[in-house]
Motif scaffolding. Structure first.
Motif, PDB file in Angstrom:
ATOM      1  N   TYR B  35       0.858  -1.178   0.000  1.00 10.06           N
ATOM      2  CA  TYR B  35       0.000   0.000   0.000  1.00 10.06           C
ATOM      3  C   TYR B  35       0.899   1.234   0.000  1.00 10.06           C
ATOM      4  O   TYR B  35       1.975   1.231   0.595  1.00 10.06           O
ATOM      5  CB  TYR B  35      -0.890   0.045   1.249  1.00 10.06           C
ATOM      6  CG  TYR B  35      -2.136  -0.797   1.166  1.00 10.06           C
ATOM      7  CD1 TYR B  35      -2.091  -2.159   1.404  1.00 10.06           C
ATOM      8  CD2 TYR B  35      -3.365  -0.226   0.858  1.00 10.06           C
ATOM      9  CE1 TYR B  35      -3.242  -2.937   1.327  1.00 10.06           C
ATOM     10  CE2 TYR B  35      -4.521  -0.986   0.781  1.00 10.06           C
ATOM     11  CZ  TYR B  35      -4.445  -2.347   1.019  1.00 10.06           C
ATOM     12  OH  TYR B  35      -5.584  -3.103   0.949  1.00 10.06           O
ATOM     13  N   GLN B  37       1.023   5.342   0.990  1.00  7.12           N
ATOM     14  CA  GLN B  37       0.375   6.445   1.705  1.00  7.12           C
ATOM     15  C   GLN B  37       1.052   7.748   1.305  1.00  7.12           C
ATOM     16  O   GLN B  37       2.253   7.923   1.552  1.00  7.12           O
ATOM     17  CB  GLN B  37       0.452   6.249   3.219  1.00  7.12           C
ATOM     18  CG  GLN B  37      -0.344   7.304   3.979  1.00  7.12           C
ATOM     19  CD  GLN B  37      -0.443   7.034   5.468  1.00  7.12           C
ATOM     20  OE1 GLN B  37       0.531   6.661   6.116  1.00  7.12           O
ATOM     21  NE2 GLN B  37      -1.635   7.222   6.029  1.00  7.12           N
ATOM     22  N   LYS B  41      -1.883  11.536   3.700  1.00  3.19           N
ATOM     23  CA  LYS B  41      -2.241  10.330   4.458  1.00  3.19           C
ATOM     24  C   LYS B  41      -3.183   9.404   3.689  1.00  3.19           C
ATOM     25  O   LYS B  41      -3.696   8.442   4.272  1.00  3.19           O
ATOM     26  CB  LYS B  41      -2.878  10.672   5.812  1.00  3.19           C
ATOM     27  CG  LYS B  41      -1.954  11.432   6.736  1.00  3.19           C
ATOM     28  CD  LYS B  41      -2.596  11.605   8.099  1.00  3.19           C
ATOM     29  CE  LYS B  41      -1.734  12.436   9.003  1.00  3.19           C
ATOM     30  NZ  LYS B  41      -2.367  12.694  10.309  1.00  3.19           N
ATOM     31  N   PHE B  42      -3.410   9.679   2.418  1.00  7.83           N
ATOM     32  CA  PHE B  42      -4.306   8.824   1.655  1.00  7.83           C
ATOM     33  C   PHE B  42      -3.621   7.498   1.346  1.00  7.83           C
ATOM     34  O   PHE B  42      -2.493   7.474   0.855  1.00  7.83           O
ATOM     35  CB  PHE B  42      -4.731   9.517   0.365  1.00  7.83           C
ATOM     36  CG  PHE B  42      -5.721   8.735  -0.433  1.00  7.83           C
ATOM     37  CD1 PHE B  42      -5.375   8.197  -1.655  1.00  7.83           C
ATOM     38  CD2 PHE B  42      -6.990   8.496   0.056  1.00  7.83           C
ATOM     39  CE1 PHE B  42      -6.287   7.453  -2.392  1.00  7.83           C
ATOM     40  CE2 PHE B  42      -7.911   7.750  -0.662  1.00  7.83           C
ATOM     41  CZ  PHE B  42      -7.555   7.230  -1.886  1.00  7.83           C
ATOM     42  N   LEU B  43      -4.323   6.400   1.627  1.00  8.46           N
ATOM     43  CA  LEU B  43      -3.779   5.047   1.448  1.00  8.46           C
ATOM     44  C   LEU B  43      -4.399   4.387   0.234  1.00  8.46           C
ATOM     45  O   LEU B  43      -5.618   4.362   0.089  1.00  8.46           O
ATOM     46  CB  LEU B  43      -4.119   4.190   2.656  1.00  8.46           C
ATOM     47  CG  LEU B  43      -3.152   4.253   3.818  1.00  8.46           C
ATOM     48  CD1 LEU B  43      -3.882   3.959   5.095  1.00  8.46           C
ATOM     49  CD2 LEU B  43      -2.017   3.255   3.610  1.00  8.46           C
ATOM     50  N   ILE B  45      -4.020   0.800  -2.365  1.00 10.99           N
ATOM     51  CA  ILE B  45      -3.373  -0.476  -2.641  1.00 10.99           C
ATOM     52  C   ILE B  45      -2.615  -0.397  -3.969  1.00 10.99           C
ATOM     53  O   ILE B  45      -3.044   0.269  -4.910  1.00 10.99           O
ATOM     54  CB  ILE B  45      -4.381  -1.636  -2.662  1.00 10.99           C
ATOM     55  CG1 ILE B  45      -3.658  -2.975  -2.708  1.00 10.99           C
ATOM     56  CG2 ILE B  45      -5.385  -1.472  -3.807  1.00 10.99           C
ATOM     57  CD1 ILE B  45      -4.534  -4.163  -2.450  1.00 10.99           C
ATOM     58  N   PHE B  90       3.717   0.867   2.680  1.00 10.19           N
ATOM     59  CA  PHE B  90       3.414  -0.110   3.714  1.00 10.19           C
ATOM     60  C   PHE B  90       3.239  -1.493   3.100  1.00 10.19           C
ATOM     61  O   PHE B  90       2.489  -1.673   2.137  1.00 10.19           O
ATOM     62  CB  PHE B  90       2.115   0.249   4.449  1.00 10.19           C
ATOM     63  CG  PHE B  90       2.239   1.379   5.410  1.00 10.19           C
ATOM     64  CD1 PHE B  90       1.832   2.652   5.061  1.00 10.19           C
ATOM     65  CD2 PHE B  90       2.770   1.166   6.686  1.00 10.19           C
ATOM     66  CE1 PHE B  90       1.942   3.712   5.955  1.00 10.19           C
ATOM     67  CE2 PHE B  90       2.884   2.216   7.579  1.00 10.19           C
ATOM     68  CZ  PHE B  90       2.473   3.490   7.224  1.00 10.19           C
ATOM     69  N   PHE B 107      -0.168  -4.680   9.167  1.00 11.29           N
ATOM     70  CA  PHE B 107       0.739  -3.796   8.451  1.00 11.29           C
ATOM     71  C   PHE B 107       2.137  -3.826   9.043  1.00 11.29           C
ATOM     72  O   PHE B 107       2.325  -4.010  10.257  1.00 11.29           O
ATOM     73  CB  PHE B 107       0.226  -2.354   8.520  1.00 11.29           C
ATOM     74  CG  PHE B 107      -0.925  -2.075   7.599  1.00 11.29           C
ATOM     75  CD1 PHE B 107      -2.232  -2.274   8.020  1.00 11.29           C
ATOM     76  CD2 PHE B 107      -0.713  -1.586   6.319  1.00 11.29           C
ATOM     77  CE1 PHE B 107      -3.304  -2.016   7.174  1.00 11.29           C
ATOM     78  CE2 PHE B 107      -1.769  -1.327   5.466  1.00 11.29           C
ATOM     79  CZ  PHE B 107      -3.066  -1.539   5.898  1.00 11.29           C
ATOM     80  N   ALA B 109       5.791  -1.541   9.524  1.00 12.38           N
ATOM     81  CA  ALA B 109       6.016  -0.204  10.092  1.00 12.38           C
ATOM     82  C   ALA B 109       6.100   0.887   9.036  1.00 12.38           C
ATOM     83  O   ALA B 109       6.035   2.071   9.362  1.00 12.38           O
ATOM     84  CB  ALA B 109       7.302  -0.221  10.931  1.00 12.38           C
ATOM     85  N   ARG B 112       9.608   5.018   4.513  1.00  8.03           N
ATOM     86  CA  ARG B 112       9.407   6.387   4.015  1.00  8.03           C
ATOM     87  C   ARG B 112      10.426   6.677   2.931  1.00  8.03           C
ATOM     88  O   ARG B 112      11.631   6.714   3.193  1.00  8.03           O
ATOM     89  CB  ARG B 112       9.534   7.405   5.150  1.00  8.03           C
ATOM     90  CG  ARG B 112       9.306   8.846   4.698  1.00  8.03           C
ATOM     91  CD  ARG B 112       9.348   9.825   5.851  1.00  8.03           C
ATOM     92  NE  ARG B 112       8.229   9.620   6.757  1.00  8.03           N
ATOM     93  CZ  ARG B 112       7.034  10.160   6.598  1.00  8.03           C
ATOM     94  NH1 ARG B 112       6.779  10.943   5.567  1.00  8.03           N
ATOM     95  NH2 ARG B 112       6.088   9.925   7.477  1.00  8.03           N
TER      96      ARG B 112
END
Lengths: 112, 116
Positions: B35, B37, B41-43, B45, B90, B107, B109, B112
């Motif tokens: 996923y 993000q 903060k939009f997640l 797939i 993620f 999930f 961690a 980034r």
């Protein structure tokens, strides 16, 4: 195509107050998930709602699902600072439970 | 023991470079996911593998290539990185792909990625 919308997107509240986060989804789905994300952290599963009328509670949080209205709510009772986080609802297309479609997230800030 | 572990946690790189993110789960799950993000903060797939077979491939640039050497591992390779690839990626896993039961995503961690 399934769409999931949350409101509000940001919520600032005082400790001790109650509030509800709403999650609407656009097409038929048979389950609804709630996750919590602390800043800079991963997502943690809070609730899984598997049928119409399902209600789950843990501590000061209670989630419910109305599949006919395509609505889930996350109710916060007597908020405390530790509940400050971003809350996501998510729903899968029918039969594909891993492909979660997430809402935009609701950032909750609880002030002392 | 961490259930779903990703490496690296942070990745800073220049545009045009190629990078990989690795993911491993020790839960015995059959299905793994990537996923993305974004900064708001939009997640969303990206991919899913069930027992090493690709089962979900969303509209993702072909610069992104997942690989699953076995059901416990799912890696993500990104070629020719662009500024817009900056996000948190993620990894997640579930026991299966559907059917009855909760099939809750676990999930990792997050990794980034910052592209300069």
């Amino acid at each position: 195509e399934l769409k999931v919308e949350q409101n509000p997107l940001f919520l600032s509240m005082q400790e001790g107050k109650n509030y509800t986060i709403y999650c609407n989804y656009s097409t038929t789905s048979d389950r609804l998930y709630w996750y919590r994300q602390d800043p800079g952290k991963s997502l943690e599963s809070l609730f899984v709602l598997l049928s119409n009328g399902a209600v789950k509670q843990e501590g000061r949080l209670m989630a419910s699902l109305d599949t006919k209205a395509r609505l889930s709510t996350l109710h916060i009772t007597a908020a405390v600072h530790d509940l400050s986080a971003t809350y996501f609802c998510a729903s899968p297309p029918v039969g594909n439970t891993g492909k979660l479609i997430f809402g935009q997230g609701t950032t909750l800030q609880v002030k002392p | 023991d961490t259930a779903v572990s990703q490496t690296p946690k942070y990745l800073v790189t220049q545009m045009g470079n190629d990078k990989s993110i690795k993911c491993e789960q020790n839960l015995g799950h059959d299905t793994m996911y990537w996923y993305k993000q974004d900064s708001k903060k939009f997640l969303k797939i990206m991919f899913s593998y069930n027992n090493k077979e690709l089962i979900i491939n969303e509209t993702v640039p072909n610069r992104f290539s997942p690989k699953s050497p076995d059901k416990a591992h799912l890696n993500l390779h990104i070629n020719s990185l662009e500024l817009g690839d900056s996000a948190v990626y993620f990894c997640a896993s579930t026991p299966g792909t559907g059917g009855s039961g909760a099939n809750v995503l676990t999930f990792g961690a997050g990794s980034r990625l910052t592209v300069l």
